[in-house]
Each structure stands twice: as structure tokens, then as C-alpha cells.
Design a protein around this motif. Structure first.
Motif, PDB file in Angstrom:
ATOM      1  N   VAL A   1       2.329 -54.765  -5.436  1.00  0.00           N
ATOM      2  CA  VAL A   1       2.444 -56.021  -4.718  1.00  0.00           C
ATOM      3  C   VAL A   1       3.050 -55.747  -3.349  1.00  0.00           C
ATOM      4  O   VAL A   1       3.810 -54.786  -3.175  1.00  0.00           O
ATOM      5  CB  VAL A   1       3.314 -57.019  -5.522  1.00  0.00           C
ATOM      6  N   GLN A   2       2.732 -56.569  -2.380  1.00  0.00           N
ATOM      7  CA  GLN A   2       3.312 -56.422  -1.054  1.00  0.00           C
ATOM      8  C   GLN A   2       4.729 -57.005  -1.029  1.00  0.00           C
ATOM      9  O   GLN A   2       5.062 -57.899  -1.818  1.00  0.00           O
ATOM     10  CB  GLN A   2       2.451 -57.132  -0.017  1.00  0.00           C
ATOM     11  N   ALA A   3       5.514 -56.513  -0.109  1.00  0.00           N
ATOM     12  CA  ALA A   3       6.863 -57.043   0.062  1.00  0.00           C
ATOM     13  C   ALA A   3       6.804 -58.554   0.285  1.00  0.00           C
ATOM     14  O   ALA A   3       5.936 -59.049   1.015  1.00  0.00           O
ATOM     15  CB  ALA A   3       7.553 -56.363   1.232  1.00  0.00           C
ATOM     16  N   GLY A   4       7.722 -59.268  -0.375  1.00  0.00           N
ATOM     17  CA  GLY A   4       7.722 -60.721  -0.320  1.00  0.00           C
ATOM     18  C   GLY A   4       6.935 -61.379  -1.430  1.00  0.00           C
ATOM     19  O   GLY A   4       7.039 -62.600  -1.620  1.00  0.00           O
ATOM     20  N   GLY A   5       6.173 -60.596  -2.163  1.00  0.00           N
ATOM     21  CA  GLY A   5       5.358 -61.131  -3.240  1.00  0.00           C
ATOM     22  C   GLY A   5       6.128 -61.286  -4.538  1.00  0.00           C
ATOM     23  O   GLY A   5       7.349 -61.067  -4.589  1.00  0.00           O
ATOM     24  N   SER A   6       5.391 -61.676  -5.581  1.00  0.00           N
ATOM     25  CA  SER A   6       6.001 -61.952  -6.885  1.00  0.00           C
ATOM     26  C   SER A   6       5.230 -61.263  -8.001  1.00  0.00           C
ATOM     27  O   SER A   6       4.018 -61.027  -7.888  1.00  0.00           O
ATOM     28  CB  SER A   6       6.021 -63.471  -7.151  1.00  0.00           C
ATOM     29  N   LEU A   7       5.952 -60.965  -9.060  1.00  0.00           N
ATOM     30  CA  LEU A   7       5.366 -60.479 -10.302  1.00  0.00           C
ATOM     31  C   LEU A   7       6.157 -61.074 -11.456  1.00  0.00           C
ATOM     32  O   LEU A   7       7.364 -61.345 -11.305  1.00  0.00           O
ATOM     33  CB  LEU A   7       5.430 -58.952 -10.405  1.00  0.00           C
ATOM     34  N   ARG A   8       5.502 -61.243 -12.598  1.00  0.00           N
ATOM     35  CA  ARG A   8       6.207 -61.638 -13.809  1.00  0.00           C
ATOM     36  C   ARG A   8       5.960 -60.589 -14.884  1.00  0.00           C
ATOM     37  O   ARG A   8       4.812 -60.360 -15.284  1.00  0.00           O
ATOM     38  CB  ARG A   8       5.770 -63.007 -14.319  1.00  0.00           C
ATOM     39  N   LEU A   9       7.029 -59.974 -15.311  1.00  0.00           N
ATOM     40  CA  LEU A   9       6.950 -59.011 -16.404  1.00  0.00           C
ATOM     41  C   LEU A   9       7.150 -59.730 -17.731  1.00  0.00           C
ATOM     42  O   LEU A   9       7.947 -60.665 -17.821  1.00  0.00           O
ATOM     43  CB  LEU A   9       8.015 -57.926 -16.247  1.00  0.00           C
ATOM     44  N   SER A  10       6.429 -59.278 -18.728  1.00  0.00           N
ATOM     45  CA  SER A  10       6.581 -59.804 -20.081  1.00  0.00           C
ATOM     46  C   SER A  10       6.906 -58.659 -21.025  1.00  0.00           C
ATOM     47  O   SER A  10       6.494 -57.515 -20.797  1.00  0.00           O
ATOM     48  CB  SER A  10       5.289 -60.485 -20.549  1.00  0.00           C
ATOM     49  N   CYS A  11       7.629 -58.965 -22.070  1.00  0.00           N
ATOM     50  CA  CYS A  11       7.956 -57.976 -23.085  1.00  0.00           C
ATOM     51  C   CYS A  11       7.779 -58.638 -24.450  1.00  0.00           C
ATOM     52  O   CYS A  11       8.533 -59.557 -24.801  1.00  0.00           O
ATOM     53  CB  CYS A  11       9.376 -57.475 -22.917  1.00  0.00           C
ATOM     54  N   ALA A  12       6.781 -58.174 -25.168  1.00  0.00           N
ATOM     55  CA  ALA A  12       6.498 -58.711 -26.495  1.00  0.00           C
ATOM     56  C   ALA A  12       7.199 -57.873 -27.555  1.00  0.00           C
ATOM     57  O   ALA A  12       7.103 -56.642 -27.543  1.00  0.00           O
ATOM     58  CB  ALA A  12       4.996 -58.712 -26.741  1.00  0.00           C
TER      59      ALA A  12
END
Length: 124
Positions: free
Chosen positions: A12-23
Motif C-alpha cells: 500500500v502507498q503511504a497514507g493508505g489503509s489495510l485491515r488485517l484479520s486473524c482467524a
């Protein structure tokens, strides 16, 4: 025992977002304190965030406060890490972890189970 599988990493570019999930699978998910750690190349593994069993108490490392949010859904056996305003220095492998104790902790050795990790890369 509990098995942990992370997903949601990427580039992702700087300033962007991600959502990590852990099942999580195995024993009752709601009996574990959950945490996220990260490790960048050539650096030690470091604490990112932790959440208590009910989800009502969270704690973050200073550098991610106000940008990252840890949450959990005990009905879905899943813990999340929402990461906003990402910076290049957030680049690392992110690990989900579970602790059989009661109190959230920032110390890696006090966690009992670890996932395999998911790579997060933030470009400038």
C-alpha cells in the motif's frame, strides 16, 4: 491449543489503509487475550496492540496510537487490526498472537500461540 491464521497484508502507498484479520480455531477464542506484533528486517519483534478477552480494553504502542485499531469478534473467532495513515516505517511482517492469561501484555514471551505472519509493505 489454538491455531492462528493471518490475512489481509499487502502493498500500500503511504497514507493508505489495510485491515488485517486473524482467524482462530481450536479452543474457545473468547478465553484468550489477543495481540498483534510486527518484525521488520534486521529488527527485533515489537509489540503493536493487544485486546482483552471481552474486547473492552485495548493498548497500543505509542507510534501507532490514533492510526491503528485492534478489535475482536468472539462470535467469529477473529481479531482484526485496522491500520490507517500507514507510513513506510510500518513495513514489517505482522503476527497475530494469543495469550492464555487474563491481562493484556506487551511482552512477546508471555504469548502462547503465534500465527505464521502476513507481510505489510508501505511504499513512500
Amino acid at each position: 491449543q489454538v491455531q492462528l491464521v493471518e490475512s489481509g497484508g499487502g502493498l500500500v502507498q503511504a497514507g493508505g489503509s489495510l485491515r488485517l484479520s486473524c482467524a482462530a480455531s481450536g479452543r474457545t477464542f473468547s478465553s484468550y487475550v489477543m495481540g498483534w506484533f510486527r518484525q521488520a528486517p534486521g529488527k527485533e519483534r515489537e509489540f503493536v496492540a493487544t485486546i482483552n478477552r471481552s474486547g473492552g480494553n485495548t493498548y497500543y504502542r505509542d507510534s501507532v496510537k490514533g492510526r491503528f485499531t485492534i478489535s475482536r469478534d468472539n462470535a467469529k473467532n477473529t481479531v482484526y487490526l485496522q491500520m490507517n495513515s500507514l507510513k513506510p516505517e510500518d513495513t514489517a511482517v505482522y503476527y497475530c498472537t494469543a495469550e492464555e492469561g487474563v491481562l493484556p501484555t506487551t511482552i512477546p514471551s508471555q504469548y502462547d500461540y503465534w500465527g505464521q505472519g502476513t507481510q505489510v509493505t508501505v511504499s513512500a
